[in-house]
Design a protein around this motif. Structure first.
Motif, PDB file in Angstrom:
ATOM      1  N   LEU A  32       0.833  -1.209   0.000  1.00  0.00           N
ATOM      2  CA  LEU A  32       0.000   0.000   0.000  1.00  0.00           C
ATOM      3  C   LEU A  32       0.865   1.255   0.000  1.00  0.00           C
ATOM      4  CD1 LEU A  32      -3.121   0.473   2.308  1.00  0.00           C
ATOM      5  CD2 LEU A  32      -1.575   2.347   1.833  1.00  0.00           C
ATOM      6  N   LEU A  33       1.839   1.300   0.893  1.00  0.00           N
ATOM      7  CA  LEU A  33       2.673   2.500   0.988  1.00  0.00           C
ATOM      8  C   LEU A  33       3.581   2.650  -0.234  1.00  0.00           C
ATOM      9  CD1 LEU A  33       3.462   2.341   4.808  1.00  0.00           C
ATOM     10  CD2 LEU A  33       1.843   3.844   3.644  1.00  0.00           C
ATOM     11  N   LYS A  34       3.960   1.532  -0.835  1.00  0.00           N
ATOM     12  CA  LYS A  34       4.750   1.582  -2.076  1.00  0.00           C
ATOM     13  C   LYS A  34       3.878   2.172  -3.197  1.00  0.00           C
ATOM     14  CE  LYS A  34       8.011  -1.324  -4.650  1.00  0.00           C
ATOM     15  NZ  LYS A  34       7.467  -1.350  -6.014  1.00  0.00           N
ATOM     16  N   ASN A  35       2.610   1.742  -3.260  1.00  0.00           N
ATOM     17  CA  ASN A  35       1.675   2.294  -4.251  1.00  0.00           C
ATOM     18  C   ASN A  35       1.537   3.808  -4.095  1.00  0.00           C
ATOM     19  OD1 ASN A  35       1.159  -0.273  -5.176  1.00  0.00           O
ATOM     20  ND2 ASN A  35      -0.834  -0.478  -4.205  1.00  0.00           N
ATOM     21  N   LEU A  36       1.426   4.251  -2.855  1.00  0.00           N
ATOM     22  CA  LEU A  36       1.252   5.688  -2.601  1.00  0.00           C
ATOM     23  C   LEU A  36       2.478   6.477  -3.058  1.00  0.00           C
ATOM     24  CD1 LEU A  36      -0.521   5.980   0.887  1.00  0.00           C
ATOM     25  CD2 LEU A  36      -1.510   5.718  -1.377  1.00  0.00           C
ATOM     26  N   SER A  37       3.654   5.897  -2.852  1.00  0.00           N
ATOM     27  CA  SER A  37       4.889   6.614  -3.220  1.00  0.00           C
ATOM     28  C   SER A  37       5.079   6.683  -4.730  1.00  0.00           C
ATOM     29  CB  SER A  37       6.106   5.951  -2.565  1.00  0.00           C
ATOM     30  OG  SER A  37       6.354   4.685  -3.142  1.00  0.00           O
ATOM     31  N   GLU A  38       4.384   5.808  -5.478  1.00  0.00           N
ATOM     32  CA  GLU A  38       4.558   5.777  -6.939  1.00  0.00           C
ATOM     33  C   GLU A  38       3.474   6.553  -7.690  1.00  0.00           C
ATOM     34  OE1 GLU A  38       4.761   1.597  -7.690  1.00  0.00           O
ATOM     35  OE2 GLU A  38       6.822   1.418  -6.931  1.00  0.00           O
ATOM     36  N   ARG A  39       2.571   7.216  -6.941  1.00  0.00           N
ATOM     37  CA  ARG A  39       1.510   7.990  -7.616  1.00  0.00           C
ATOM     38  C   ARG A  39       2.093   9.168  -8.380  1.00  0.00           C
ATOM     39  NH1 ARG A  39      -1.981  10.224  -3.048  1.00  0.00           N
ATOM     40  NH2 ARG A  39       0.066  10.122  -2.070  1.00  0.00           N
ATOM     41  N   LYS A  40       1.409   9.535  -9.467  1.00  0.00           N
ATOM     42  CA  LYS A  40       1.765  10.762 -10.192  1.00  0.00           C
ATOM     43  C   LYS A  40       0.983  11.917  -9.546  1.00  0.00           C
ATOM     44  CE  LYS A  40       2.891   8.830 -14.718  1.00  0.00           C
ATOM     45  NZ  LYS A  40       2.617   7.402 -14.553  1.00  0.00           N
ATOM     46  N   ASN A  41       1.477  13.159  -9.709  1.00  0.00           N
ATOM     47  CA  ASN A  41       0.842  14.338  -9.098  1.00  0.00           C
ATOM     48  C   ASN A  41       0.524  14.057  -7.621  1.00  0.00           C
ATOM     49  OD1 ASN A  41       0.750  15.444 -11.706  1.00  0.00           O
ATOM     50  ND2 ASN A  41      -1.191  14.416 -12.104  1.00  0.00           N
ATOM     51  N   THR A  42       1.524  13.543  -6.961  1.00  0.00           N
ATOM     52  CA  THR A  42       1.295  13.055  -5.605  1.00  0.00           C
ATOM     53  C   THR A  42       1.102  14.184  -4.600  1.00  0.00           C
ATOM     54  OG1 THR A  42       2.152  11.532  -3.953  1.00  0.00           O
ATOM     55  CG2 THR A  42       3.755  12.902  -5.063  1.00  0.00           C
TER      56      THR A  42
END
Length: 223
Positions: free
Chosen positions: A179-189
């Motif tokens: 989950l936290l890896k997914n969050l770190s890979e978001r665009k326009n984060t």
């Protein structure tokens, strides 16, 4: 709001005792900040100052180079999403619970947010999927499922400041890491704050703070 946050020599006193002392931080917009430390070290207090749930006793906090006291409170909080450890879900469908934060969200946006929060897998396994009715406070769901739905709801809101206050505590290590890896890979984060207790959860953070007795004792990357 873009999400650049600065703490200038911030201290916070509760009754006669300093809970936070001389906090100095310069956080770039879009970065991920993990906060670790023992119970009572000041982790939750530090993030509660950003949304003015408490007011700093000394020093100042700036968002995008503007003192937070100069922002309209409603505007400030509309640009933040906070997921506490104790989740609250309504007696309604999963979809309605997720869209509570953003009624205009499309099904695609809801599913993408659920994927990022590692919730899509268990939602799709339910017979009614997103239209599954859940009981008040998420009756019928596990603690980890409730937390993932709460994070999905926060992501659908697309705020520029996202705060996860120990909101992955009920997840197993593998799911939390994904989950936290997914969050770190978001665009326009968004600028993301994560309070966590497991080192494995914060490895990918741009900055890790370790708090003790209201002071930052160590800060840096995992390396």
């Amino acid at each position: 709001i873009k999400g650049k946050i600065k703490f200038n020599n911030v201290s916070f006193k509760y009754k006669d005792e300093y809970v936070l002392k001389n906090i100095n931080l310069d956080i770039k917009d879009g970065s991920t900040v993990a906060i670790m430390g023992t119970t009572g070290s000041g982790k939750s207090t530090l993030i509660n100052l950003i949304g003015k749930y408490y007011n700093a006793t000394d020093g100042s906090i700036e968002i995008d180079d503007v003192n937070i006291n100069d922002y309209n409170l409603k505007f400030l909080r509309e640009n933040m999403s906070i997921v506490p450890q104790d989740t609250f879900l309504f007696s309604d469908t999963i979809l309605s619970n997720i869209k509570f934060s953003n009624d205009n969200a499309s099904i695609e946006e809801v599913r993408e947010a659920a994927r990022l929060a590692c919730a899509l897998e268990f939602i799709d396994e339910l017979e009614e999927g997103l239209n599954t009715e859940i009981g008040e406070r998420g009756m019928g769901l596990s603690g980890g499922q409730k937390q993932r739905l709460s994070i999905t709801r926060a992501l659908v809101r697309k705020s520029k400041i996202l705060i996860l206050d120990d909101s992955t505590s009920a997840l197993d290590m593998e799911t939390e890491y994904s989950l936290l890896k997914n969050l770190s890979e978001r665009k326009n984060t968004s600028t993301t704050f994560i309070i966590a207790h497991r080192i494995s959860a914060v490895k990918n953070a741009d900055l890790i703070l370790y708090l003790e007795d209201g002071e930052i004792k160590e800060m840096g990357t995992h390396e």
